[in-house]
Enzyme design. Structure first.
Site, PDB file in Angstrom:
ATOM      1  N   THR A  53       0.879  -1.145   0.141  1.00  0.00           N
ATOM      2  CA  THR A  53      -0.074   0.132   0.045  1.00  0.00           C
ATOM      3  C   THR A  53       0.958   0.911  -0.200  1.00  0.00           C
ATOM      4  O   THR A  53       0.365   2.473  -0.419  1.00  0.00           O
ATOM      5  CB  THR A  53      -1.096  -0.131   1.294  1.00  0.00           C
ATOM      6  OG1 THR A  53      -1.614  -1.328   1.417  1.00  0.00           O
ATOM      7  CG2 THR A  53      -1.914   1.097   1.183  1.00  0.00           C
ATOM      8  N   ARG A 146      -0.019 -10.576  -6.017  1.00  0.00           N
ATOM      9  CA  ARG A 146       0.982  -9.668  -6.480  1.00  0.00           C
ATOM     10  C   ARG A 146       2.261 -10.222  -6.818  1.00  0.00           C
ATOM     11  O   ARG A 146       2.834  -9.935  -7.834  1.00  0.00           O
ATOM     12  CB  ARG A 146       1.180  -8.968  -5.277  1.00  0.00           C
ATOM     13  CG  ARG A 146       0.071  -7.648  -4.664  1.00  0.00           C
ATOM     14  CD  ARG A 146       0.185  -6.650  -5.562  1.00  0.00           C
ATOM     15  NE  ARG A 146      -0.881  -5.524  -4.898  1.00  0.00           N
ATOM     16  CZ  ARG A 146      -0.764  -4.311  -5.632  1.00  0.00           C
ATOM     17  NH1 ARG A 146       0.084  -3.942  -6.253  1.00  0.00           N
ATOM     18  NH2 ARG A 146      -1.707  -3.556  -4.902  1.00  0.00           N
ATOM     19  N   ILE A 211      -4.129  -6.466   8.972  1.00  0.00           N
ATOM     20  CA  ILE A 211      -3.143  -5.692   8.609  1.00  0.00           C
ATOM     21  C   ILE A 211      -3.844  -4.797   7.491  1.00  0.00           C
ATOM     22  O   ILE A 211      -4.198  -5.424   6.128  1.00  0.00           O
ATOM     23  CB  ILE A 211      -1.739  -5.878   7.908  1.00  0.00           C
ATOM     24  CG1 ILE A 211      -1.086  -6.630   9.211  1.00  0.00           C
ATOM     25  CG2 ILE A 211      -0.716  -4.765   7.430  1.00  0.00           C
ATOM     26  CD1 ILE A 211       0.239  -7.274   9.049  1.00  0.00           C
TER      27      ILE A 211
END
Length: 299
Positions: A53, A146, A211
């Protein structure tokens, strides 16, 4: 390195912190400091900097080091500061981990070695190499969407026994895999949701918290959502998970962190834009995001 096993469990919501930029594209360290202070005030359980992020792949080494320094200096002793130190180059991951430990990080987030896509043995050696080198807690980061690779149960089972590997940020979105690895949970090894739409499902299998991307916008509410379940108030936790579900989905309607930074800017937080190759949202998806925020009275 001989490391004594110790319990370092953090419960509730840790924020996967964004990186704020000025209009010229440089890192806004003043805003970064302000965000860390805000999360302390709002009751967030921990700061996780330099993760996905944070647009970490688009940051220079110098910028990463300064972001780590600012977060550590601002939050040290007030909130746990976990710094992303991972790389697909094991030697670089080890070097960065040692650097951030020396700076004063309370923990390290180490991603699976993307692109290289190693086998089980290589995965185990990669994480052990880092964990053996430092004395602060290491959290594994599993996000195969990812990285193009996932950590196997067998590899995680062995790594969970390492005295310095204390948890995993599990962001595969595979609840069956979460069920399997939940067998590894004990007082020295925790699982954290890396998906805001699965906070309660994951915690129902023994997870310690999340998270969170969502926490960048509504930290107090995200903390209450996760902590309510941990404290046994399942009714409140369920209601909050469902209340924010449409907004959570909108935060991932385009590649993270594009929507969350747009949401923060819509809410008047002025965190700036993006680093290429990330760029502004499409108007159609932006409107869907804004509509979910309006429904929650966030704008």
């Amino acid at each position: 390195m001989d490391i004594e096993r110790k319990s370092t469990m953090i419960t509730g919501s840790m924020v996967a912190l964004i990186t704020p930029f000025y209009e010229d594209g440089s890192v806004n360290y003043d805003k970064l400091r302000e965000l860390v202070e805000w999360h302390i005030k709002e009751g967030t359980s921990g700061i996780v900097a330099l993760g996905t992020t944070a647009e970490t792949p688009a940051l220079t080494v110098t910028e990463k080091d300064e972001i780590a320094r600012v977060c550590i200096e601002t939050g040290k002793g007030k909130i746990p500061i976990i710094i992303g130190s991972g790389s697909n180059n094991t030697l670089v991951a080890k070097e960065q981990s040692l650097k951030y430990e020396k700076m004063g990080a309370d923990g390290l987030l180490v991603i699976t070695p993307y692109y290289n896509k190693t086998n089980k043995s290589g995965m185990i050696h990669h994480f052990k190499e880092v964990a053996d080198a430092v004395s602060v807690p290491v959290y594994i980061y599993n996000v195969p969407g990812r990285t193009g690779c996932a950590i196997s149960f067998e590899a995680l089972e062995e790594l969970s026994k390492h005295p310095n590997i204390v948890g995993i940020k599990e962001a595969s979105g595979d609840i069956s895999f979460v069920s399997k690895i939940s067998r590894l949970i004990n007082e020295n090894f925790s699982i954290y949701s890396g998906n805001d739409d699965m906070i309660i499902p994951l915690m129902s299998l023994g997870g310690a918290g999340v998270i969170s991307v969502l926490a960048n916008v509504i930290p107090k509410e995200t903390q209450k959502l996760a902590q309510s379940y941990w404290d046994g108030d399942m009714k409140t936790a369920k209601e909050m998970q469902l209340k924010y579900l449409d907004f959570i989905n909108a935060l991932f309607i385009e590649t993270n962190p594009i929507p969350v930074k747009e949401a923060m800017n819509q809410a008047g937080m002025n965190v700036g834009g993006y680093r290429l190759p990330l760029c502004e949202m499409e108007e159609s998806t932006k409107q869907k995001l804004v509509d979910t925020m309006k429904a929650l009275k966030l704008v």
